[in-house]
Design a protein around this motif. Structure first.
Motif, PDB file in Angstrom:
ATOM      1  N   VAL A  82      16.246  57.910 -12.387  1.00  0.00           N
ATOM      2  CA  VAL A  82      14.783  57.991 -12.395  1.00  0.00           C
ATOM      3  C   VAL A  82      14.179  56.725 -13.025  1.00  0.00           C
ATOM      4  O   VAL A  82      13.304  56.075 -12.449  1.00  0.00           O
ATOM      5  CB  VAL A  82      14.346  59.224 -13.221  1.00  0.00           C
ATOM      6  N   MET A  83      14.678  56.355 -14.199  1.00  0.00           N
ATOM      7  CA  MET A  83      14.066  55.248 -14.936  1.00  0.00           C
ATOM      8  C   MET A  83      14.578  53.896 -14.456  1.00  0.00           C
ATOM      9  O   MET A  83      13.793  53.013 -14.108  1.00  0.00           O
ATOM     10  CB  MET A  83      14.337  55.401 -16.438  1.00  0.00           C
ATOM     11  N   ASP A  94      25.012  50.998 -10.594  1.00  0.00           N
ATOM     12  CA  ASP A  94      25.152  52.430 -10.895  1.00  0.00           C
ATOM     13  C   ASP A  94      26.464  52.887 -10.269  1.00  0.00           C
ATOM     14  O   ASP A  94      26.878  52.372  -9.228  1.00  0.00           O
ATOM     15  CB  ASP A  94      23.973  53.223 -10.301  1.00  0.00           C
ATOM     16  N   ALA A 144      19.849  51.904 -18.501  1.00  0.00           N
ATOM     17  CA  ALA A 144      19.134  53.193 -18.418  1.00  0.00           C
ATOM     18  C   ALA A 144      20.127  54.231 -17.920  1.00  0.00           C
ATOM     19  O   ALA A 144      19.869  54.938 -16.949  1.00  0.00           O
ATOM     20  CB  ALA A 144      17.931  53.078 -17.495  1.00  0.00           C
ATOM     21  N   GLU A 146      21.871  59.432 -21.730  1.00  0.00           N
ATOM     22  CA  GLU A 146      21.449  59.307 -23.132  1.00  0.00           C
ATOM     23  C   GLU A 146      22.605  59.672 -24.078  1.00  0.00           C
ATOM     24  O   GLU A 146      22.545  60.669 -24.809  1.00  0.00           O
ATOM     25  CB  GLU A 146      20.212  60.203 -23.345  1.00  0.00           C
ATOM     26  N   LYS A 180      26.327  54.246 -23.689  1.00  0.00           N
ATOM     27  CA  LYS A 180      25.453  53.075 -23.773  1.00  0.00           C
ATOM     28  C   LYS A 180      26.203  51.893 -24.385  1.00  0.00           C
ATOM     29  O   LYS A 180      26.119  50.753 -23.907  1.00  0.00           O
ATOM     30  CB  LYS A 180      24.196  53.413 -24.578  1.00  0.00           C
ATOM     31  N   ASN A 228      16.866  51.330 -22.695  1.00  0.00           N
ATOM     32  CA  ASN A 228      15.710  52.191 -22.442  1.00  0.00           C
ATOM     33  C   ASN A 228      15.877  53.546 -23.140  1.00  0.00           C
ATOM     34  O   ASN A 228      15.206  54.520 -22.806  1.00  0.00           O
ATOM     35  CB  ASN A 228      15.554  52.384 -20.925  1.00  0.00           C
ATOM     36  N   SER A 280      15.597  56.805 -25.253  1.00  0.00           N
ATOM     37  CA  SER A 280      14.375  57.414 -25.782  1.00  0.00           C
ATOM     38  C   SER A 280      14.624  58.081 -27.134  1.00  0.00           C
ATOM     39  O   SER A 280      13.679  58.414 -27.827  1.00  0.00           O
ATOM     40  CB  SER A 280      13.815  58.428 -24.784  1.00  0.00           C
TER      41      SER A 280
HETATM   42  P1  NAI Z   1      19.101  59.685 -14.758  1.00  0.00           P
HETATM   43  O1  NAI Z   1      20.095  60.740 -14.955  1.00  0.00           O
HETATM   44  O2  NAI Z   1      18.065  59.885 -13.701  1.00  0.00           O
HETATM   45  O3  NAI Z   1      19.845  58.326 -14.436  1.00  0.00           O
HETATM   46  C1  NAI Z   1      20.968  57.845 -15.107  1.00  0.00           C
HETATM   47  C2  NAI Z   1      21.777  57.051 -14.109  1.00  0.00           C
HETATM   48  O4  NAI Z   1      22.795  56.350 -14.810  1.00  0.00           O
HETATM   49  C3  NAI Z   1      22.478  57.907 -13.065  1.00  0.00           C
HETATM   50  O5  NAI Z   1      22.118  57.447 -11.784  1.00  0.00           O
HETATM   51  C4  NAI Z   1      23.954  57.706 -13.339  1.00  0.00           C
HETATM   52  O6  NAI Z   1      24.723  57.681 -12.151  1.00  0.00           O
HETATM   53  C5  NAI Z   1      23.961  56.363 -14.037  1.00  0.00           C
HETATM   54  N1  NAI Z   1      25.100  56.163 -14.920  1.00  0.00           N
HETATM   55  C6  NAI Z   1      25.579  56.994 -15.856  1.00  0.00           C
HETATM   56  N2  NAI Z   1      26.623  56.432 -16.490  1.00  0.00           N
HETATM   57  C7  NAI Z   1      26.788  55.204 -15.946  1.00  0.00           C
HETATM   58  C8  NAI Z   1      27.696  54.132 -16.169  1.00  0.00           C
HETATM   59  N3  NAI Z   1      28.642  54.214 -17.073  1.00  0.00           N
HETATM   60  N4  NAI Z   1      27.579  53.032 -15.421  1.00  0.00           N
HETATM   61  C9  NAI Z   1      26.620  52.939 -14.492  1.00  0.00           C
HETATM   62  N5  NAI Z   1      25.750  53.920 -14.232  1.00  0.00           N
HETATM   63  C10 NAI Z   1      25.826  55.034 -14.936  1.00  0.00           C
HETATM   64  O7  NAI Z   1      18.439  59.426 -16.178  1.00  0.00           O
HETATM   65  P2  NAI Z   1      17.016  58.806 -16.533  1.00  0.00           P
HETATM   66  O8  NAI Z   1      16.031  59.890 -16.655  1.00  0.00           O
HETATM   67  O9  NAI Z   1      16.725  57.674 -15.650  1.00  0.00           O
HETATM   68  O10 NAI Z   1      17.284  58.277 -18.012  1.00  0.00           O
HETATM   69  C11 NAI Z   1      18.013  57.117 -18.274  1.00  0.00           C
HETATM   70  C12 NAI Z   1      17.727  56.645 -19.675  1.00  0.00           C
HETATM   71  O11 NAI Z   1      16.335  56.436 -19.829  1.00  0.00           O
HETATM   72  C13 NAI Z   1      18.126  57.605 -20.769  1.00  0.00           C
HETATM   73  O12 NAI Z   1      18.568  56.849 -21.860  1.00  0.00           O
HETATM   74  C14 NAI Z   1      16.839  58.322 -21.100  1.00  0.00           C
HETATM   75  O13 NAI Z   1      16.814  58.804 -22.412  1.00  0.00           O
HETATM   76  C15 NAI Z   1      15.854  57.196 -20.930  1.00  0.00           C
HETATM   77  N6  NAI Z   1      14.477  57.601 -20.657  1.00  0.00           N
HETATM   78  C16 NAI Z   1      14.215  58.607 -19.766  1.00  0.00           C
HETATM   79  C17 NAI Z   1      12.906  58.975 -19.523  1.00  0.00           C
HETATM   80  C18 NAI Z   1      12.591  60.050 -18.548  1.00  0.00           C
HETATM   81  O14 NAI Z   1      11.486  60.572 -18.585  1.00  0.00           O
HETATM   82  N7  NAI Z   1      13.480  60.405 -17.650  1.00  0.00           N
HETATM   83  C19 NAI Z   1      11.772  58.313 -20.217  1.00  0.00           C
HETATM   84  C20 NAI Z   1      12.172  57.224 -21.065  1.00  0.00           C
HETATM   85  C21 NAI Z   1      13.484  56.922 -21.288  1.00  0.00           C
END
Ligand code: NAI
Length: 732
Positions: free
Chosen positions: A335-336, A355, A411, A414, A419, A439, A441
């Motif tokens: 998403v982010m 990703d 991103a 979490e 990370k 990124n 949170s």
């Molecule tokens: P998400 O679950 O939509 O996306 C995470 C992506 O990271 C997935 O596509 C996954 O395949 C990929 N991924 C996971 N491990 C990986 C790795 N080792 N190598 C490469 N890719 C990998 O999560 P989202 O919501 O985008 O959140 C991502 C970060 O942004 C988190 O740290 C979250 O706390 C932060 N965040 C999220 C917000 C939100 O409203 N969704 C707002 C602000 C920050």
């Protein structure tokens, strides 16, 4: 009254006569050139107004004049409008009205010059700059990427008071003028031409030649007469009444009566066709005078100044420049990350998105292409720019190809270990000075940086969801983060079109920390048995854009519960949250994304978007049945002051550097009502003593007293108590 004496003098005020020149490029033609030496971009400040008057004195006496062209320093730079600092300092209605009259007088003198007058303008032409152009017989606009023209005054809580509410409806008709003035939109050159705001577009290098030819009659005046339909509307009281009623209704729906400026402007514009010009101008000036000293104007102007000040974060404190991020890597394309990478490709440069999941990458790529295509269709991007923006995003299912990145943003999930692991991989490929931005949170930036080579280049870059819509980015300074890295990341945020605010590396940073107690209070009230509609209404009536329960559904109840746990761990009892959110999440009730949260959601078959429905019966069953009596104002305060009290603590602890930044972050990051100007400004305008007193009352409510630690939530911090003491000393 000599109004100019009451306007603030800028630093290095230039000598009289130096800001406006009369040039004679050829026989019969006078170029009236506004080119103040003390500013990069001119504004109608004291010296420019003074010298404009002097130049008009000279022009009115001049001989051998056949035509006048009004222009700026260059085709790309005219005047950026009124002097915002002067507006922020205005406290006296009469003075504010007199200032409006003074500006009107200058532009009237332009309109009355006995020769053809053509405005030759380009770059930003907002507010007063456009009003001056409107006083001319024709407007030629340089077609540039930076050119934007319009009357944005209502966005600052005032209205076009230098003739704009009179001349724009006369030029384009009431409906178009209303749309322009009430939205405060700044138009692209093509939009402006289409609507008749200007008469001719041209390349910047031809601006003066074309304007001069029109002024001297060598080319026909391109000004189109308004169509018969438009005249019929403006001359027909019945049509105007219908338009007026619809506009009033629509405006009320949007502003809920909180913003007086658009309503005043609406009435002035509607009245313009039937009002003698001199009376119209007088009405406009007195409306401006009242609005300019009012609290809403002050709040909106302070926010504007705050976002201008945020631009300074892109430099080091001594004013020196920092590096520019031109190429980036983004790890995690969910998403982010997907949206951040797309935004980077659109606005900044090449980006590689990595990703593990091909599906995630494909979805991110598709969303990016769709956005770019939309921008091309709307002509925000030229076809070649759209192609380039589309091509700048490349994707990869392995973390690779980051050697040339100036910044790598992660991103991913979490989780601290994940990370750290992806940053270690990025660091192994990238340059030793490549910025590593997270990124996250809720995790500590300092902890993420631990063990990495050069932890001084690790920084938080906390975007909000949805990335394209949310204007704020928190730049999180970890323990080791270098000041240069903070500034370069802030500079990138600005290049992405966001407003940066630098915050300390504390749990929840600023925005989520402040939201925590507010959202939890909403859940607690629900559990007490207060009707959800009342809870939501209290927040909406306060001026927030969405109720807290709906916000929980948007954010994700699981995410909110997780955030609440880390806030509790970091701050103790005042952040202890109700277990309800965690229980709902465990039962699969996670909010909008799971189809139901506090409310139910259905998918709109036409748009494919989720539409909010009724209260979710599964959640309703968990509401209390024996609600205490709670008056509306207490309900409102319980939500709003939980937030405000935590915001004040953040300021006290130095999580943000200044009150202005705190206010900006609360408005841009969580939708604190802009008309209040931000959390601290709200305290000041309501009265710190009253806020402190009310907090004490809230802390004494039986259910709050019965709750472990909840009284601490409503305890006023020392900063609030200090404000309350110092302001209560002031004579009222
Ligand atoms: P998400 O679950 O939509 O996306 C995470 C992506 O990271 C997935 O596509 C996954 O395949 C990929 N991924 C996971 N491990 C990986 C790795 N080792 N190598 C490469 N890719 C990998 O999560 P989202 O919501 O985008 O959140 C991502 C970060 O942004 C988190 O740290 C979250 O706390 C932060 N965040 C999220 C917000 C939100 O409203 N969704 C707002 C602000 C920050």
């Amino acid at each position: 009254m000599n109004v100019l004496e009451h306007m603030p003098a800028p630093e290095n005020e230039p000598a009289p006569g130096t800001c406006v020149r009369l040039e004679r490029p050829e026989a019969g033609l006078v170029l009236l050139r506004l080119d103040p030496p003390h500013r990069k971009l001119a504004v109608f400040d004291r010296p420019l107004m003074r010298d404009f008057a002097l130049a008009l004195d000279e022009l009115e006496r001049a001989r051998d004049v056949r035509a006048v062209v009004v222009t700026g320093k260059s085709p790309t730079s005219f005047v950026a409008g009124a002097d915002i600092d002067a507006i922020s300092g205005l406290a006296d209605v009469e003075l504010a009205t007199a200032l409006a009259r003074f500006g009107q007088g200058l532009f009237e003198r332009v309109a009355r010059l006995p020769w053809p007058k053509v405005a030759a303008v380009g770059g930003p032409v907002p507010g007063g700059a456009f009003e001056l152009s409107l006083a001319c017989d024709a407007i030629v606009l340089a077609e540039l990427k930076s050119t934007r023209i319009g009357l944005p005054e209502t966005r600052l809580g005032i209205l076009p008071g230098w003739g704009g509410c009179q001349r724009l409806p006369r030029r384009v008709g009431v409906p178009t003028a209303l749309a322009a003035i009430l939205t405060g939109k700044l138009y692209t050159p093509r939009e402006a031409l289409k609507l008749g705001l200007v008469d001719r577009l041209c390349a910047p290098e031809n601006l003066l030649r074309i304007a001069s030819d029109i002024a001297l009659g060598r080319s026909a005046n391109p000004r189109r007469e308004r169509g018969a339909k438009s005249w019929l509307v403006d001359r027909n009281p019945l049509a105007l009444a219908v338009i007026g009623n619809a506009a009033r209704k629509n405006l009320h729906k949007q502003t809920k009566g909180r913003y007086p400026a658009p309503s005043r402007a609406l009435e002035l514009v509607l009245a313009a066709p039937g009002t003698p010009p001199e009376r119209g101008l007088a009405n406009e000036a007195s409306a401006l005078g009242e609005l300019a000293v009012g609290p809403v104007c002050k709040s909106l102007v302070a926010l504007f100044q705050g976002s201008e000040a945020a631009k300074k974060l892109a430099k080091l404190p001594d004013g020196s420049d920092v590096r520019t991020v031109a190429r980036a890597g983004v790890i995690g394309g969910g998403v982010m990350g997907g949206a951040i990478a797309g935004l980077f490709a659109e606005r900044v440069g090449s980006v590689r998105l990595c990703d593990l999941s091909r599906d995630a990458l494909d979805a991110a790529q598709a969303a990016h292409l769709a956005r770019v295509e939309k921008a091309r269709k709307k002509r925000i991007l030229e076809p070649h720019e759209a192609r380039a923006a589309a091509d700048r995003l490349e994707t990869s299912t392995v973390i690779a190809g980051l050697a040339r990145a100036d910044l790598v943003l992660e991103a991913v999930a979490e989780k601290l270990e994940v990370k750290r692991a992806v940053f270690a991989q990025a660091a192994a490929q990238a340059r030793p000075d490549t910025i590593l931005a997270t990124n996250t949170s809720s995790l500590s930036v300092t902890a993420i940086a631990q063990g990495l080579p050069h932890p001084e280049r690790v920084v938080g870059m906390h975007f909000f969801n949805p990335v394209h819509a949310m204007p704020l980015v928190e730049i999180v300074r970890g323990r080791d983060t270098a000041p240069e890295v903070v500034a370069a990341t802030a500079k990138l945020a600005l290049a992405l079109g966001k407003t940066p605010v630098v915050v300390a590396d504390v749990a929840g940073f600023l925005v989520n920390r402040v939201l925590g107690p507010y959202l939890d209070e909403a859940v607690r009230l629900f559990q007490l048995g207060i009707a959800p509609e009342r809870i939501e209404r209290a927040a909406l009536d306060f001026g927030l854009p969405m109720g807290p329960l709906e916000l929980l559904d948007e954010v994700g109840i699981d995410i909110a519960a997780h955030a609440a746990t880390s806030l509790h761990a970091a701050y103790g009892e005042r952040m202890r949250s109700s277990p309800l959110a965690g229980e709902l999440a465990a039962a699969g009730i996670k909010g909008k994304k799971s189809g139901a949260g506090f409310f139910t959601y259905t998918t709109d078959p036409k748009t494919g978007r989720a539409r909010k429905g009724a209260l979710n019966p599964a959640v309703a069953a968990r509401a209390g049945t024996n609600a205490p009596t709670l008056a509306d104002d207490m309900l409102r305060d319980r939500l709003a002051l939980a937030l405000v009290a935590e915001a004040a603590r953040c300021l006290e602890e130095g999580v943000v550097a200044s009150e202005a930044e705190l206010d900006l972050a609360t408005v841009f990051g969580m939708g604190f009502p802009p008309f209040e100007g931000g959390a601290l400004r709200y305290v000041r305008s309501r009265g710190p003593a009253q806020v402190v007193e009310r907090l004490a009352t809230l802390g004494d409510l039986p259910d709050v007293r019965a709750r472990d630690g909840a009284r601490e939530r409503f305890e006023a911090c020392e900063l609030l108590r200090g404000l309350s003491r110092s302001t209560s000393k002031r004579p009222s």
